[in-house]
Design an enzyme around this catalytic site. Structure first.
Site, PDB file in Angstrom:
ATOM      1  N   LYS A  76       0.709   4.850   6.753  1.00 25.96           N
ATOM      2  CA  LYS A  76       0.198   5.633   5.625  1.00 25.96           C
ATOM      3  C   LYS A  76       0.853   7.016   5.659  1.00 25.96           C
ATOM      4  O   LYS A  76       1.569   7.369   6.592  1.00 25.96           O
ATOM      5  CB  LYS A  76      -1.326   5.809   5.687  1.00 25.96           C
ATOM      6  CG  LYS A  76      -2.134   4.522   5.775  1.00 25.96           C
ATOM      7  CD  LYS A  76      -2.123   3.715   4.502  1.00 25.96           C
ATOM      8  CE  LYS A  76      -2.979   2.449   4.645  1.00 25.96           C
ATOM      9  NZ  LYS A  76      -2.783   1.531   3.510  1.00 25.96           N
ATOM     10  N   SER A  99       0.796  -1.232   0.000  1.00 27.99           N
ATOM     11  CA  SER A  99       0.000   0.000   0.000  1.00 27.99           C
ATOM     12  C   SER A  99       0.829   1.282   0.000  1.00 27.99           C
ATOM     13  O   SER A  99       0.321   2.340  -0.354  1.00 27.99           O
ATOM     14  CB  SER A  99      -0.953   0.016   1.195  1.00 27.99           C
ATOM     15  OG  SER A  99      -0.242   0.198   2.406  1.00 27.99           O
TER      16      SER A  99
END
Length: 236
Positions: A103, A37
């Protein structure tokens, strides 16, 4: 050795272990990246160093802090400091607080966020992109596919690389909204392969991340299990 002495020894060892874990959690930690990701910034198997005090402390920083998780998150942090746009942060996943995710911070409280065709707009301004050509994305260990790499620029002239694998992706368009107080809008750099703030918690994503969940800032790749040349790479 008497039973009493044995119990005292066990309690002493347990106390030392708890103290050691608390110190480790309060100062620094490490984390192994399990997914694609955050490619191309972080690859599967990258071992990253995390500075814990960067944003202050919440109960999420405790070794078993997930047991204290509240869906509302809460805003209370000791020595609290707001992350900056562009920071790569590590946090307890809202959908599964036992799990640690990583993230990039894109939107701060008060920012108006919108996505159009995969392009991010912050407070009405579209983030600049520069096409940097093809990149091979490792979607899972040993499985590669072609993606396009871009250099994206956040306000404050913060540059980072992102990947796009398709046009008109499922998460490419989001109507304008304002990030509320005590929350962050975070995204994976691999924009078509990230369950981030574009995905509700009820669907396994991050939603708007409560500050409570943030445990630290990722500062560098220490080494990689699958990519030996990735050693001491700064994320700042």
């Amino acid at each position: 050795m008497t039973l009493r002495n044995a119990l005292q020894n066990v309690l002493s060892i347990c106390g030392a272990l708890v103290f050691s874990l608390s110190i480790h959690s309060a100062v620094a930690a490490s984390y192994t990246v399990p997914s694609a990701s955050m490619e191309p910034t972080l690859m599967i198997g990258d071992h990253i160093g995390v500075v814990i005090p960067q944003y202050g402390f919440s109960t999420a920083n405790l070794p078993f802090g997930y047991l204290l998780h509240s869906p509302e998150g809460g805003n209370s942090r000791l020595f609290g400091h707001m992350p900056s746009r562009g920071d790569v942060i590590v946090f307890r996943a809202p959908a599964s607080p036992k799990d640690t995710w990583v993230k990039r911070v894109i939107g701060l409280p008060g920012d108006r966020i919108e996505l159009r065709g995969g392009r991010v707009l912050i407070n009405g301004t579209m983030l600049p992109w520069k096409d940097e050509g093809a990149f091979h994305e490792e979607s899972s260990k040993g499985i590669w596919q072609v993606a396009e790499q871009y250099d994206e620029t956040l306000p404050g002239n913060h540059h980072h690389k992102i990947l796009k694998m398709q046009e008109n992706g499922q998460l490419d368009d989001i109507a304008p909204f304002t990030v509320p107080s005590g929350r962050l809008f975070v995204m994976g750099d691999n924009r078509d392969n990230s369950a981030d703030s574009r995905v509700p918690v009820s669907d396994g994503g991050v939603g708007l991340l409560p500050l409570w969940n943030v445990t630290g800032r990722a500062i560098e790749v220490l080494w990689s299990w699958h990519h030996p040349t990735r050693v001491i790479i700064s994320l700042a």
